[in-house]
Design an enzyme around this catalytic site. Structure first.
Site, PDB file in Angstrom:
ATOM      1  CE1 TYR A 185      -2.133  -1.666  -1.003  1.00 24.34           C
ATOM      2  CE2 TYR A 185      -0.631  -0.622  -2.546  1.00 24.34           C
ATOM      3  CZ  TYR A 185      -1.290  -1.744  -2.090  1.00 24.34           C
ATOM      4  OH  TYR A 185      -1.085  -2.941  -2.721  1.00 24.34           O
ATOM      5  CG  ASP A 216      -5.214   5.635  -2.820  1.00 26.14           C
ATOM      6  OD1 ASP A 216      -6.326   5.232  -3.212  1.00 26.14           O
ATOM      7  OD2 ASP A 216      -4.215   4.899  -2.729  1.00 26.14           O
TER       8      ASP A 216
HETATM    9  C1  LIG Z   1      -4.788  -1.814  -3.703  1.00 25.20           C
HETATM   10  C2  LIG Z   1      -4.517  -0.398  -3.429  1.00 25.20           C
HETATM   11  C3  LIG Z   1      -3.587   0.314  -4.194  1.00 25.20           C
HETATM   12  C4  LIG Z   1      -2.728  -0.328  -5.260  1.00 25.20           C
HETATM   13  O1  LIG Z   1      -3.446  -0.761  -6.346  1.00 25.20           O
HETATM   14  P1  LIG Z   1      -3.029  -1.998  -7.282  1.00 25.20           P
HETATM   15  O2  LIG Z   1      -4.115  -2.027  -8.283  1.00 25.20           O
HETATM   16  O3  LIG Z   1      -2.938  -3.213  -6.404  1.00 25.20           O
HETATM   17  O4  LIG Z   1      -1.695  -1.667  -7.860  1.00 25.20           O
HETATM   18  C5  LIG Z   1      -3.421   1.659  -3.917  1.00 25.20           C
HETATM   19  N1  LIG Z   1      -4.116   2.270  -2.938  1.00 25.20           N
HETATM   20  C6  LIG Z   1      -5.003   1.614  -2.184  1.00 25.20           C
HETATM   21  C7  LIG Z   1      -5.739   2.349  -1.113  1.00 25.20           C
HETATM   22  C8  LIG Z   1      -5.244   0.262  -2.393  1.00 25.20           C
HETATM   23  O5  LIG Z   1      -6.137  -0.384  -1.625  1.00 25.20           O
END
Ligand SMILES: *Cc1c(COP(=O)(O)O)cnc(C)c1O
Length: 371
Positions: free
Chosen positions: A99, A171
């Site tokens: 990301y 993630d």
């Molecule tokens: C959107 C996203 C983030 C960040 O999250 P926020 O809530 O916008 O700070 C991190 N990792 C992935 C894969 C995302 O899609």
């Protein structure tokens, strides 16, 4: 218990004071002390802890099968707390296709504070092995990745991380329910709960779940309450409410996305479709091993590059041109232009977050926009 049952019930006991089946929202910032000054009811001040945050953390920890969780005001704040738990000269090895907000966070903020970082394509295991160093503390994975839907072999990468005494972070924002990182050796799961957990594009949030509640995770919790990037009680309530329907929404998102990917793969205006459920996708075999279904996100590359892609996004009627993902409404986005300078997204690429509309309507919309 099975995942659907956990999703409905975890963090959701009827309120002991009133019997309310839907949990009350504890907007209070502060809590009453006992006569002797103690806090026998467990809460002191809402930055430190709050009943709604605690319920959310217990709920998501149960859902992922972790021992502890810490909720934040956004996914990025959750990511930041992992980086803040490191020391100068620690090395972070991250996925090139992670990301972009998190790669930017590492590059712009944490390199100044002397974190060392390398980005490698983690779908290439030999590259991961070569890039690991004696001071590597975190191996940061994301799969399926954004926006190319590359697949990282979580079992293989976490094993390599552990061989070097590093912590493996995943993630898992794009694959809640359908991918179980703890079963594959991952140590910490991150979710931007802004996405599928909230599920309705109306709340920002993030969470970290620790497989075990060790010293590192205790440091993360310390950063949570002393740094203060915490979610509001109402936001926690919305995200936990979203979790109750998450397993069923994920099925529908994935079912729709699979149909749309099949359609796009044979549309003559489309150069390439990136969706791990397609058998010609480079990560399909690993995805099949580590995901129960293939997700609600996909990208397509339109023939004709940037202008052609922008034209398609301009012509869709059901898909909304917007960033983010995981809501009930389908979104379409030209990724290179939102990521800006330094983007690695192909200029003809459009990212689709497939919502819960009828897949036939979505296909018809894409067909007219492409045609
Ligand atoms: C959107 C996203 C983030 C960040 O999250 P926020 O809530 O916008 O700070 C991190 N990792 C992935 C894969 C995302 O899609």
């Amino acid at each position: 218990m099975k995942i659907e049952t956990i999703a409905v019930h975890a963090g959701h006991d009827p309120d002991s004071a009133t019997g309310a089946v839907a949990a009350p929202i504890h907007l209070t910032t502060t809590f009453e002390r006992d006569i002797d000054g103690a806090y026998s009811r467990g809460f002191m001040y809402s930055r430190n802890d709050n009943p709604n945050r605690q319920a959310l953390e217990e709920g998501i920890a149960a859902l992922e099968g972790g021992a502890a969780a810490a909720a934040f005001g956004s996914g990025t704040a959750a990511a930041m707390s992992i980086l803040q738990a490191l020391s100068p000269n620690d090395h972070v090895l991250a996925h090139t296709d992670a990301y972009y907000g998190i790669t930017r966070l590492i590059r712009d903020l944490f390199v100044r504070w002397k974190l060392e970082v390398d980005f490698v394509d983690m779908s290439d295991l030999a590259a991961v092995k070569k890039a690991l160093r004696p001071n590597t503390k975190i191996v940061w994975t994301e799969t399926p990745s954004n926006p190319l839907l590359k697949i990282v072999d979580l079992a293989a990468v976490s094993e390599m991380a552990h061989a070097g005494n590093a912590i493996c972070v995943c993630d898992n924002t794009w694959a809640p329910i359908i991918q179980r990182p703890f079963d594959l050796g991952v140590d910490i799961i991150l979710h931007s709960t802004t996405k599928y957990f909230g599920g309705h594009c109306d709340v920002l949030g993030g969470i970290l779940v620790g497989k075990i509640d060790n010293d590192f995770f205790k440091r993360v919790r310390h950063i949570q309450y002393s740094g203060g990037a915490v979610p509001s009680p109402f936001d926690c309530w919305l995200i936990l409410r979203g979790m109750r329907t998450l397993p069923w929404r994920m099925r529908a998102h994935c079912e729709n996305a699979a149909k749309i990917a099949e359609y796009l793969a044979q549309d003559r205006h489309v150069e390439r479709v990136h969706y791990p459920g397609l058998t010609n996708h480079s990560g399909h075999d690993i995805a099949k091993k580590q995901m129960s279904i293939f997700g609600g996100m996909l990208s397509l590359e339109v023939k004709g590059g940037r202008n052609a892609a922008m034209n398609v996004a301009a012509k869709t009627k059901i898909f909304t041109r917007a960033t983010s993902l995981g809501g009930v409404e389908s979104l379409i986005e030209h990724r290179a232009s939102i990521e800006g300078a330094g983007t690695t997204s192909p200029e003809g690429l459009l990212r689709l977050s497939i919502g819960l509309e009828n897949a036939d309507d979505l296909i018809e919309d894409l067909a007219q926009a492409l045609g």
